[in-house]
Design a protein around this motif. Sequence first.
Motif, PDB file in Angstrom:
ATOM      1  N   ALA A 185       7.092 -12.567 -37.727  1.00 46.89           N
ATOM      2  CA  ALA A 185       6.671 -12.673 -36.555  1.00 46.89           C
ATOM      3  C   ALA A 185       5.953 -14.043 -35.971  1.00 46.89           C
ATOM      4  O   ALA A 185       7.135 -14.436 -34.325  1.00 46.89           O
ATOM      5  N   ALA A 186       6.128 -15.382 -36.528  1.00 52.34           N
ATOM      6  CA  ALA A 186       5.551 -16.977 -36.239  1.00 52.34           C
ATOM      7  C   ALA A 186       6.792 -16.841 -35.519  1.00 52.34           C
ATOM      8  O   ALA A 186       6.613 -18.041 -34.499  1.00 52.34           O
TER       9      ALA A 186
ATOM     10  N   ALA B 166      10.257 -15.564 -35.628  1.00 54.99           N
ATOM     11  CA  ALA B 166      10.729 -15.527 -33.790  1.00 54.99           C
ATOM     12  C   ALA B 166      10.023 -15.653 -33.027  1.00 54.99           C
ATOM     13  O   ALA B 166      10.392 -15.920 -31.800  1.00 54.99           O
ATOM     14  N   ALA B 167       8.286 -15.899 -32.766  1.00 56.34           N
ATOM     15  CA  ALA B 167       7.837 -15.935 -31.595  1.00 56.34           C
ATOM     16  C   ALA B 167       7.728 -17.423 -31.515  1.00 56.34           C
ATOM     17  O   ALA B 167       8.234 -17.246 -30.096  1.00 56.34           O
ATOM     18  N   THR B 168       7.826 -18.221 -32.476  1.00 51.01           N
ATOM     19  CA  THR B 168       8.914 -20.011 -32.428  1.00 51.01           C
ATOM     20  C   THR B 168       9.920 -19.685 -31.345  1.00 51.01           C
ATOM     21  O   THR B 168      10.220 -21.310 -30.899  1.00 51.01           O
ATOM     22  N   GLY B 169      10.736 -19.309 -31.978  1.00 57.71           N
ATOM     23  CA  GLY B 169      12.199 -19.217 -32.018  1.00 57.71           C
ATOM     24  C   GLY B 169      12.710 -20.322 -32.953  1.00 57.71           C
ATOM     25  O   GLY B 169      13.246 -21.643 -32.624  1.00 57.71           O
TER      26      GLY B 169
ATOM     27  N   THR C  26      20.058 -12.761 -31.491  1.00 56.95           N
ATOM     28  CA  THR C  26      19.407 -12.603 -29.745  1.00 56.95           C
ATOM     29  C   THR C  26      20.467 -12.247 -29.266  1.00 56.95           C
ATOM     30  O   THR C  26      21.696 -13.228 -29.098  1.00 56.95           O
TER      31      THR C  26
END
Length: 178
Positions: free
Chosen positions: A55-56, A58-61, A69
């Motif tokens: 998740a981290a 994915a959130a930071t790209g 995506t």
Amino acid sequence: MTTDSCFPHTRTSVPAPCGVPQFDPLRVRGARLRLSRALRRKRRAPAAVLAMTAAALAATGAAGAEDLTPQPPPPPAHASHRPAGVPLVSAPVRIADAATVRLLRPGDRVDVIAAPNAPMGAGGEARVVASGARVAEVPQPGEPRADGGALIVLSVPRPTATALAGAGITSQLAVTLC
């Protein structure tokens, strides 16, 4: 009384140094054993750590995440989404239904639809004049119109403002919230 007993801080004798005994190095064994024990018992902690790490990332790209995506489809040619470097202008637009305009707030995105001024069943298709236009201003609640319409101000690129002005002369305009 002697002077040494009255003033202990004035003594001149120093205690003999004591040595540090030899000992084996300390070995901490608990953490590694607990981790391997947790993995053997199939606890949920490692799965939770992996999920939080994913998740981290994915959130930071993280690199390569763009390929996973889905990309949005390109906007239609008449869309008012502002490409880079295109200045916006304010376009006043008279919407036929004032009740619809009361639903709008500044900052909303709307599609403007033009319906020909023809009697019912006389043909003529409705068309989208502006897509994704940002509402800049809406009328105050106590501003009634005799024709039932209401004037709003949209922020759009100059070519879209021209299309809106032309469609407002020949058609009735309506909006849909994006």
